[in-house]
Write an enzyme that holds these catalytic residues in place. Structure first.
Site, PDB file in Angstrom:
ATOM      1  N   LYS A 194      10.499 -70.414  87.318  1.00 14.39           N
ATOM      2  CA  LYS A 194      10.251 -69.167  88.050  1.00 14.39           C
ATOM      3  C   LYS A 194      10.259 -68.010  87.073  1.00 14.39           C
ATOM      4  O   LYS A 194      11.306 -67.563  86.618  1.00 14.39           O
ATOM      5  CB  LYS A 194      11.297 -68.914  89.139  1.00 14.39           C
ATOM      6  CG  LYS A 194      10.785 -67.843  90.100  1.00 14.39           C
ATOM      7  CD  LYS A 194      11.853 -66.990  90.740  1.00 14.39           C
ATOM      8  CE  LYS A 194      12.199 -65.740  89.999  1.00 14.39           C
ATOM      9  NZ  LYS A 194      11.142 -64.750  89.834  1.00 14.39           N
ATOM     10  N   GLU A 269      22.369 -67.680  80.399  1.00 14.47           N
ATOM     11  CA  GLU A 269      22.281 -66.807  79.228  1.00 14.47           C
ATOM     12  C   GLU A 269      22.163 -65.394  79.776  1.00 14.47           C
ATOM     13  O   GLU A 269      21.126 -65.012  80.316  1.00 14.47           O
ATOM     14  CB  GLU A 269      21.068 -67.212  78.385  1.00 14.47           C
ATOM     15  CG  GLU A 269      21.185 -66.744  76.951  1.00 14.47           C
ATOM     16  CD  GLU A 269      20.406 -65.479  76.714  1.00 14.47           C
ATOM     17  OE1 GLU A 269      21.011 -64.393  76.873  1.00 14.47           O
ATOM     18  OE2 GLU A 269      19.218 -65.563  76.400  1.00 14.47           O
ATOM     19  N   CYS A 303      18.710 -59.092  75.006  1.00 16.20           N
ATOM     20  CA  CYS A 303      20.053 -59.400  75.519  1.00 16.20           C
ATOM     21  C   CYS A 303      21.122 -59.254  74.440  1.00 16.20           C
ATOM     22  O   CYS A 303      22.240 -58.866  74.722  1.00 16.20           O
ATOM     23  CB  CYS A 303      20.074 -60.798  76.115  1.00 16.20           C
ATOM     24  SG  CYS A 303      19.367 -62.035  75.034  1.00 16.20           S
ATOM     25  N   GLU A 404      25.522 -52.506  79.834  1.00 16.09           N
ATOM     26  CA  GLU A 404      24.276 -52.941  79.191  1.00 16.09           C
ATOM     27  C   GLU A 404      23.168 -52.007  79.679  1.00 16.09           C
ATOM     28  O   GLU A 404      22.805 -52.031  80.857  1.00 16.09           O
ATOM     29  CB  GLU A 404      23.960 -54.389  79.570  1.00 16.09           C
ATOM     30  CG  GLU A 404      22.659 -54.867  78.955  1.00 16.09           C
ATOM     31  CD  GLU A 404      22.350 -56.340  79.222  1.00 16.09           C
ATOM     32  OE1 GLU A 404      22.348 -56.748  80.387  1.00 16.09           O
ATOM     33  OE2 GLU A 404      22.107 -57.067  78.243  1.00 16.09           O
TER      34      GLU A 404
HETATM   35  P1  NAI Z   1      17.573 -60.088  86.932  1.00 11.78           P
HETATM   36  O1  NAI Z   1      18.734 -60.819  86.392  1.00 11.78           O
HETATM   37  O2  NAI Z   1      17.637 -59.573  88.338  1.00 11.78           O
HETATM   38  O3  NAI Z   1      16.249 -61.002  86.836  1.00 11.78           O
HETATM   39  C1  NAI Z   1      16.099 -62.124  85.998  1.00 11.78           C
HETATM   40  C2  NAI Z   1      15.440 -63.261  86.775  1.00 11.78           C
HETATM   41  O4  NAI Z   1      16.294 -63.647  87.847  1.00 11.78           O
HETATM   42  C3  NAI Z   1      14.101 -62.893  87.421  1.00 11.78           C
HETATM   43  O5  NAI Z   1      13.236 -64.006  87.356  1.00 11.78           O
HETATM   44  C4  NAI Z   1      14.492 -62.609  88.864  1.00 11.78           C
HETATM   45  O6  NAI Z   1      13.441 -62.822  89.767  1.00 11.78           O
HETATM   46  C5  NAI Z   1      15.588 -63.636  89.079  1.00 11.78           C
HETATM   47  N1  NAI Z   1      16.527 -63.313  90.162  1.00 11.78           N
HETATM   48  C6  NAI Z   1      16.879 -62.078  90.619  1.00 11.78           C
HETATM   49  N2  NAI Z   1      17.749 -62.195  91.631  1.00 11.78           N
HETATM   50  C7  NAI Z   1      17.953 -63.520  91.838  1.00 11.78           C
HETATM   51  C8  NAI Z   1      18.757 -64.272  92.746  1.00 11.78           C
HETATM   52  N3  NAI Z   1      19.522 -63.680  93.649  1.00 11.78           N
HETATM   53  N4  NAI Z   1      18.740 -65.618  92.643  1.00 11.78           N
HETATM   54  C9  NAI Z   1      17.986 -66.238  91.729  1.00 11.78           C
HETATM   55  N5  NAI Z   1      17.203 -65.584  90.852  1.00 11.78           N
HETATM   56  C10 NAI Z   1      17.185 -64.235  90.892  1.00 11.78           C
HETATM   57  O7  NAI Z   1      17.258 -58.897  85.924  1.00 11.78           O
HETATM   58  P2  NAI Z   1      16.405 -57.565  86.197  1.00 11.78           P
HETATM   59  O8  NAI Z   1      16.579 -57.089  87.616  1.00 11.78           O
HETATM   60  O9  NAI Z   1      15.041 -57.835  85.745  1.00 11.78           O
HETATM   61  O10 NAI Z   1      17.102 -56.541  85.191  1.00 11.78           O
HETATM   62  C11 NAI Z   1      18.312 -55.875  85.535  1.00 11.78           C
HETATM   63  C12 NAI Z   1      19.219 -55.796  84.334  1.00 11.78           C
HETATM   64  O11 NAI Z   1      19.607 -57.095  83.940  1.00 11.78           O
HETATM   65  C13 NAI Z   1      18.607 -55.204  83.075  1.00 11.78           C
HETATM   66  O12 NAI Z   1      18.654 -53.822  83.067  1.00 11.78           O
HETATM   67  C14 NAI Z   1      19.457 -55.818  81.999  1.00 11.78           C
HETATM   68  O13 NAI Z   1      20.642 -55.073  81.852  1.00 11.78           O
HETATM   69  C15 NAI Z   1      19.782 -57.182  82.540  1.00 11.78           C
HETATM   70  N6  NAI Z   1      18.897 -58.223  81.993  1.00 11.78           N
HETATM   71  C16 NAI Z   1      19.365 -59.017  80.992  1.00 11.78           C
HETATM   72  C17 NAI Z   1      18.535 -59.955  80.428  1.00 11.78           C
HETATM   73  C18 NAI Z   1      19.014 -60.847  79.347  1.00 11.78           C
HETATM   74  O14 NAI Z   1      18.207 -61.430  78.641  1.00 11.78           O
HETATM   75  N7  NAI Z   1      20.297 -61.028  79.187  1.00 11.78           N
HETATM   76  C19 NAI Z   1      17.134 -60.102  80.832  1.00 11.78           C
HETATM   77  C20 NAI Z   1      16.758 -59.250  81.928  1.00 11.78           C
HETATM   78  C21 NAI Z   1      17.615 -58.355  82.450  1.00 11.78           C
END
Ligand code: NAI
Ligand code: MG
Length: 501
Positions: A194, A269, A303, A404
């Site tokens: 996904k 991660e 990240c 973050e």
């Molecule tokens: P997110 O963690 O919400 O999204 C990442 C993935 O998880 C996407 O594919 C999303 O569709 C999916 N997702 C979202 N809610 C879910 C749920 N309840 N169950 C299963 N899958 C779910 O991250 P988002 O909203 O894009 O970014 C928010 C913050 O997260 C950023 O500002 C950053 O601080 C952090 N982040 C950290 C990352 C990393 O590599 N550690 C990558 C992206 C975001």
């Protein structure tokens, strides 16, 4: 916008067919509901494609396809065949890299200049897959002696865990997917990928390449849509054996809860707020650009970015000035412009989030020494650009020092001793990475050992290799990506007892 920028979508024939379908069981299909959602170019705010908006029904179909594939001929494929398949996928990625990169540039805004073929990163994802191609023929159990009376022969075998749901973010769409596809194909699992709703195009093109090189139907499925629907369905699903997630710590926690129903295996991660410690004896000609790019790379959407920079008091002002000058010299621009060093943030949501922190820093008492604002020049005002920003005189308790931010925002804090900085560096819930800059090997070893982080870079930052595991301590996650260690997350160990007398 400079004349050299071309937004001609025919540069990727993939973009001309709309709306984009999902890959389920080897077939390209619309969402069961028929719904679609738009994908935006963050440099311009323009819609670049419509994408099938999957929901629970599509996720369920994909899990069923992955299960059927897991129980089909895929299970009987020989290790050497999986090795060849991984090589073929790597070759296909390399051959189509320019197009994959263009999709990534258009959908999430990473600058094209740092990712075009000929540049160092060009074959990174292919090299990851070639690394994993070496493993199918080397995954094995052990013959372990026992002390039972009589003739009892005991050995272990490694078996694939089964159906893997891989949920990935948007910050490096191709790498994020490949870090999961590699171990899935190496171990003989099957998967539902996904992609993030902000960046699904490169993942879909990757899906096409996988089918073209002969990855059997259903082994890799790609379901596009939102986290709350597709993502949540996958993480709760009783026929999913493992979730491999990269993204925010908050969603990671919700996945831990969702996984309780069938106690599925998890690798996570997650986020970070990584410390980067610059000692007074460091070579500042390396430490200044190194520490700066550890924050500003990919507009800070990394990240493991080294966003909490501790500079030792005697060089503090010099260091702040150096990083600030460096930040001011970076070229912010449209991600299709080859001269651009810093592209936009991925979305209007992230723009709002990051500009919130740009306002919060000075309110909390930080001194802005570079940037601090959204970029509103005529050519960039419709995109999601912010200036590379440096906050000096940050204190440990400020939110800009603890949260973050996921934007190009460096926080610089002074320190006076190794003991003190070691404690302060670890005063965080995160533990993804850490960095330190010094010419004193004793200090380097000591702080590298004391840092509570999955990766520590000394006199460098953001270095990766497919053989070196990458994972987090504390709330930065469970398990690792890459390296031999990552494979175990996709394998079960079975002990077999043969009573032969
Ligand atoms: P997110 O963690 O919400 O999204 C990442 C993935 O998880 C996407 O594919 C999303 O569709 C999916 N997702 C979202 N809610 C879910 C749920 N309840 N169950 C299963 N899958 C779910 O991250 P988002 O909203 O894009 O970014 C928010 C913050 O997260 C950023 O500002 C950053 O601080 C952090 N982040 C950290 C990352 C990393 O590599 N550690 C990558 C992206 C975001
Ligand atoms: Mg989210």
């Amino acid at each position: 916008m400079s004349a050299s920028i071309s937004t001609d979508p025919t540069r990727s024939s993939f973009l001309s067919g709309d709306p984009k379908k999902m890959l389920i069981g080897g077939l390209w299909v619309d969402a069961a509901s028929g719904k679609t959602f738009p994908s935006f170019n963050p440099s311009t705010g323009e819609v670049i494609a419509e994408i099938a908006e999957g929901d629970a029904e599509d996720a369920n179909r994909a899990v069923a396809a992955a299960r059927a594939a897991f129980e089909g001929p895929w299970r009987r494929m020989k290790p050497s065949q999986r090795q060849e398949l991984l090589w073929a996928v790597a070759d296909a990625i390399e051959e189509n890299y320019e197009e994959l990169q263009l999709l990534e540039v258009l959908e999430m805004g990473s600058p094209i200049g740092r990712s075009r073929p000929g540049k160092k990163r060009s074959s990174w994802e292919a090299s990851v897959l070639r690394y994993f191609a070496g493993w199918p023929t080397k995954i094995h159990g052990q013959t372990i002696p026992n002390s039972l009376p009589g003739s009892v022969f005991t050995y272990t075998v490694k078996e694939p865990v089964g159906v893997v749901a891989a949920i990935v973010p948007w910050n490096r769409p191709i790498s994020n997917a490949v870090w999961k596809i590699g171990p899935v194909l190496a171990t003989g699992c099957t998967m539902v990928l996904k992609p993030a709703e902000e960046a699904s195009l490169a993942a879909l093109r990757l899906g096409e390449l996988l089918t073209e090189v002969g990855v059997p139907d259903g082994v890799v499925n790609v379901v596009t849509g939102f986290g709350e629907t597709v993502g949540a369905t996958l993480t709760e699903h009783h026929d999913v054996d493992k979730v491999s997630f990269t993204g925010s710590t908050a969603v990671g926690q919700s996945i831990v809860r969702a996984s309780a129903g069938n106690l599925k295996r998890l690798s996570l991660e997650l986020g970070g707020k990584s410390p980067d410690v610059v000692f007074a004896d460091a070579d500042l000609t390396r430490a200044i650009p190194g520490a700066a790019m550890a924050v500003f790379t990919n507009s800070g959407q990394v990240c493991c970015a080294g966003t909490r920079i501790y500079a030792e008091r005697p060089i503090y002002e010099q260091f702040v000035e150096g990083v600030s000058e460096f930040a001011k010299g970076l070229r912010v621009g449209n991600s299709l412009d080859p001269e651009t060093q810093i592209g936009p943030l991925v979305s209007s949501e992230q723009l709002e989030r990051v500009t919130g922190y740009l306002e919060l820093g000075p309110e909390e008492g930080a001194r802005t020494t570079a940037g601090g604002h959204r970029v509103m020049t005529e050519d960039l005002a419709k995109g999601y650009f912010v200036e590379p920003t440096v906050f000096a005189d940050v204190e440990d308790g400020m939110r800009v020092a603890r949260d973050e931010i996921f934007g190009p925002v460096a926080c610089i804090l002074p320190f006076d001793s190794l003991d003190e900085v070691s404690k302060r560096a670890n005063d965080t819930n995160y533990g993804l990475s850490g960095g330190l800059w010094t010419r004193d090997i004793g200090k380097a070893h000591r702080l590298a050992s004391e840092m509570q982080a999955g990766t520590v870079w000394v006199n460098g930052f953001l270095q990766f290799d497919p053989g070196i595991p990458f994972g987090g301590y504390k709330m930065s996650g469970w398990g690792s990506e890459m390296g031999e260690k990552s494979l175990d997350d996709y394998l079960n160990t079975k002990s077999v007892w043969i009573n032969s007398d």
